[in-house]
Design a protein around this motif. Structure first.
Motif, PDB file in Angstrom:
ATOM      1  N   GLU A  73       0.859  -1.190   0.000  1.00  0.00           N
ATOM      2  CA  GLU A  73       0.000   0.000   0.000  1.00  0.00           C
ATOM      3  C   GLU A  73       0.890   1.233   0.000  1.00  0.00           C
ATOM      4  O   GLU A  73       1.976   1.240   0.602  1.00  0.00           O
ATOM      5  CB  GLU A  73      -0.930   0.006   1.214  1.00  0.00           C
ATOM      6  CG  GLU A  73      -0.253  -0.023   2.562  1.00  0.00           C
ATOM      7  CD  GLU A  73      -1.244  -0.101   3.713  1.00  0.00           C
ATOM      8  OE1 GLU A  73      -0.828   0.193   4.850  1.00  0.00           O
ATOM      9  OE2 GLU A  73      -2.418  -0.447   3.473  1.00  0.00           O
ATOM     10  N   PHE A  74       0.440   2.250  -0.715  1.00  0.00           N
ATOM     11  CA  PHE A  74       1.199   3.487  -0.797  1.00  0.00           C
ATOM     12  C   PHE A  74       1.048   4.287   0.499  1.00  0.00           C
ATOM     13  O   PHE A  74      -0.053   4.445   1.031  1.00  0.00           O
ATOM     14  CB  PHE A  74       0.715   4.350  -1.962  1.00  0.00           C
ATOM     15  CG  PHE A  74       1.050   3.787  -3.313  1.00  0.00           C
ATOM     16  CD1 PHE A  74       2.340   3.862  -3.811  1.00  0.00           C
ATOM     17  CD2 PHE A  74       0.068   3.169  -4.092  1.00  0.00           C
ATOM     18  CE1 PHE A  74       2.656   3.350  -5.063  1.00  0.00           C
ATOM     19  CE2 PHE A  74       0.374   2.651  -5.337  1.00  0.00           C
ATOM     20  CZ  PHE A  74       1.670   2.735  -5.833  1.00  0.00           C
ATOM     21  N   LEU A  75       2.169   4.791   0.979  1.00  0.00           N
ATOM     22  CA  LEU A  75       2.182   5.718   2.107  1.00  0.00           C
ATOM     23  C   LEU A  75       2.391   7.132   1.554  1.00  0.00           C
ATOM     24  O   LEU A  75       2.617   7.310   0.359  1.00  0.00           O
ATOM     25  CB  LEU A  75       3.318   5.356   3.061  1.00  0.00           C
ATOM     26  CG  LEU A  75       3.317   3.922   3.609  1.00  0.00           C
ATOM     27  CD1 LEU A  75       4.592   3.664   4.411  1.00  0.00           C
ATOM     28  CD2 LEU A  75       2.081   3.672   4.460  1.00  0.00           C
ATOM     29  N   ALA A  76       2.321   8.133   2.417  1.00  0.00           N
ATOM     30  CA  ALA A  76       2.759   9.467   1.995  1.00  0.00           C
ATOM     31  C   ALA A  76       4.174   9.320   1.452  1.00  0.00           C
ATOM     32  O   ALA A  76       4.956   8.496   1.938  1.00  0.00           O
ATOM     33  CB  ALA A  76       2.724  10.430   3.166  1.00  0.00           C
ATOM     34  N   PRO A  77       4.554  10.067   0.428  1.00  0.00           N
ATOM     35  CA  PRO A  77       5.820   9.808  -0.265  1.00  0.00           C
ATOM     36  C   PRO A  77       7.074  10.030   0.558  1.00  0.00           C
ATOM     37  O   PRO A  77       8.149   9.571   0.181  1.00  0.00           O
ATOM     38  CB  PRO A  77       5.764  10.748  -1.462  1.00  0.00           C
ATOM     39  CG  PRO A  77       4.783  11.799  -1.077  1.00  0.00           C
ATOM     40  CD  PRO A  77       3.780  11.136  -0.202  1.00  0.00           C
ATOM     41  N   SER A  78       6.959  10.741   1.677  1.00  0.00           N
ATOM     42  CA  SER A  78       8.108  10.954   2.554  1.00  0.00           C
ATOM     43  C   SER A  78       7.611  11.266   3.956  1.00  0.00           C
ATOM     44  O   SER A  78       6.422  11.525   4.172  1.00  0.00           O
ATOM     45  CB  SER A  78       8.985  12.113   2.046  1.00  0.00           C
ATOM     46  OG  SER A  78       8.276  13.346   2.133  1.00  0.00           O
ATOM     47  N   VAL A  79       8.550  11.218   4.895  1.00  0.00           N
ATOM     48  CA  VAL A  79       8.282  11.681   6.261  1.00  0.00           C
ATOM     49  C   VAL A  79       8.995  13.023   6.393  1.00  0.00           C
ATOM     50  O   VAL A  79      10.214  13.071   6.573  1.00  0.00           O
ATOM     51  CB  VAL A  79       8.795  10.682   7.311  1.00  0.00           C
ATOM     52  CG1 VAL A  79       8.499  11.200   8.723  1.00  0.00           C
ATOM     53  CG2 VAL A  79       8.172   9.312   7.104  1.00  0.00           C
ATOM     54  N   PRO A  80       8.273  14.137   6.265  1.00  0.00           N
ATOM     55  CA  PRO A  80       8.934  15.439   6.234  1.00  0.00           C
ATOM     56  C   PRO A  80       9.225  15.997   7.621  1.00  0.00           C
ATOM     57  O   PRO A  80       8.503  15.729   8.584  1.00  0.00           O
ATOM     58  CB  PRO A  80       7.910  16.323   5.515  1.00  0.00           C
ATOM     59  CG  PRO A  80       6.592  15.719   5.900  1.00  0.00           C
ATOM     60  CD  PRO A  80       6.825  14.233   6.022  1.00  0.00           C
ATOM     61  N   ALA A  81      10.310  16.767   7.710  1.00  0.00           N
ATOM     62  CA  ALA A  81      10.546  17.567   8.909  1.00  0.00           C
ATOM     63  C   ALA A  81       9.716  18.841   8.844  1.00  0.00           C
ATOM     64  O   ALA A  81       9.238  19.347   9.856  1.00  0.00           O
ATOM     65  CB  ALA A  81      12.029  17.908   9.031  1.00  0.00           C
ATOM     66  N   ASN A  82       9.542  19.348   7.628  1.00  0.00           N
ATOM     67  CA  ASN A  82       8.785  20.584   7.407  1.00  0.00           C
ATOM     68  C   ASN A  82       7.804  20.400   6.262  1.00  0.00           C
ATOM     69  O   ASN A  82       8.116  19.766   5.256  1.00  0.00           O
ATOM     70  CB  ASN A  82       9.733  21.741   7.038  1.00  0.00           C
ATOM     71  CG  ASN A  82      10.719  22.073   8.123  1.00  0.00           C
ATOM     72  OD1 ASN A  82      10.347  22.603   9.165  1.00  0.00           O
ATOM     73  ND2 ASN A  82      11.988  21.759   7.890  1.00  0.00           N
ATOM     74  N   VAL A  83       6.628  20.975   6.442  1.00  0.00           N
ATOM     75  CA  VAL A  83       5.642  21.069   5.367  1.00  0.00           C
ATOM     76  C   VAL A  83       5.318  22.550   5.221  1.00  0.00           C
ATOM     77  O   VAL A  83       4.865  23.186   6.187  1.00  0.00           O
ATOM     78  CB  VAL A  83       4.362  20.274   5.661  1.00  0.00           C
ATOM     79  CG1 VAL A  83       3.383  20.391   4.504  1.00  0.00           C
ATOM     80  CG2 VAL A  83       4.691  18.815   5.948  1.00  0.00           C
TER      81      VAL A  83
END
Length: 280
Positions: A73-83
């Protein structure tokens, strides 16, 4: 420009350990073809980012292995420090105003198929389909000539916003940083020409009027130069570029699909907040 490559952060369907994540790549031009749905396991595209490290390899999930889209299953494309997002970034009217960014909580990020959850006091809530920049390396003080060197690729972001809270909170924190208010995905596309891409929303099956990335007041390079003039961007960070198209209010029971040409579709259901009345 080299041929586009899709990169995705995924979780095996079964068996999957808590928090398990892998990265996969696909170079097929037809996303729906057999080749387009068979991916190759790759090392993390975010070296130096512990949050974006791949899980230890296991049977069938070693770099170089082929995995079919049915198996994960697809997750959000990254785990960001900042959005980050750009305010009033549509057309010449927005460009006539001083550049202004806003910060969204990293905890607001969810993946494809995850529910956008609306609190009872959220009021009027709109989705905003946006071209989102995915940062590939640590970057500060970018210039027009170096801006793209910090870009891994592009994904779809949904800048969910409470309009009522936006009016009462001049920093927009409560309006934009609520849990689940930043769906992103389903994958990253590299080497994409983003000058004139169609952007739009499908709300409960109704196609709303689209617009184009060409309608943004400040372009990708200008946004990155501006942001890195006062802060450091990190691998995996997401930068939402602005919403030029039509939207419609969402409520529990709705489904919203954000479309960006050349990337695909990001679909999320909408429901009432699960945490209300709980001690989470």
């Amino acid at each position: 420009m080299t041929a586009p490559l899709r990169l995705a952060r995924v979780r095996p369907v079964s068996p999957a350990a808590p928090g398990e994540q892998f990265f996969v790549a696909n170079s097929a031009a037809d996303f729906a073809s057999d080749a387009g749905t068979t991916w190759t396991v790759v090392d993390t595209p975010f070296p130096g980012s512990p949050a974006n490290a791949a899980s230890p390899a296991r049977a069938g999930w070693t770099p170089g292995d082929s995995v079919h889209q049915r198996s994960f299953e697809f997750l959000a494309p990254s785990v960001p420090a900042n959005v980050l997002g750009m305010a009033h970034n549509t057309g010449e009217a927005g460009r006539a105003l001083p550049r202004q960014a806003f910060h969204k909580a990293a905890t607001s990020v969810i993946g494809p198929g995850d529910a956008i959850e609306l609190a009872s006091d959220a009021g009027h809530v709109d989705p905003e389909a946006e071209l989102a920049i995915v940062i590939g390396r640590k970057a500060r003080g970018l210039t027009p000539d170096t801006a793209r060197s910090a870009v891994l690729g592009f994904t779809i972001g949904n800048d969910v916003t409470s309009r009522d809270l936006q009016k009462s909170d001049e920093l927009w924190t409560s309006a934009k940083s609520q849990d689940t208010f930043t769906p992103a995905g389903p994958w990253i596309v590299t080497s994409l020409d983003v000058a004139d891409l169609a952007i739009g929303i499908v709300h409960n099956g109704t196609v709303l009027a689209p617009a184009s990335s060409a309608d943004l007041g400040w372009n990708v390079d200008e946004i990155l130069v501006y942001l890195t003039s006062f802060m450091t961007l990190h691998p995996g960070d997401l930068v939402l570029t602005g919403f030029p198209a039509e939207c419609a209010p969402i409520g529990p029971g709705d489904t919203v699909t954000c479309r960006v040409e050349g990337i695909g579709e990001l679909t999320n259901p909408v429901k009432a907040a699960s945490w209300e009345g709980s001690a989470a």
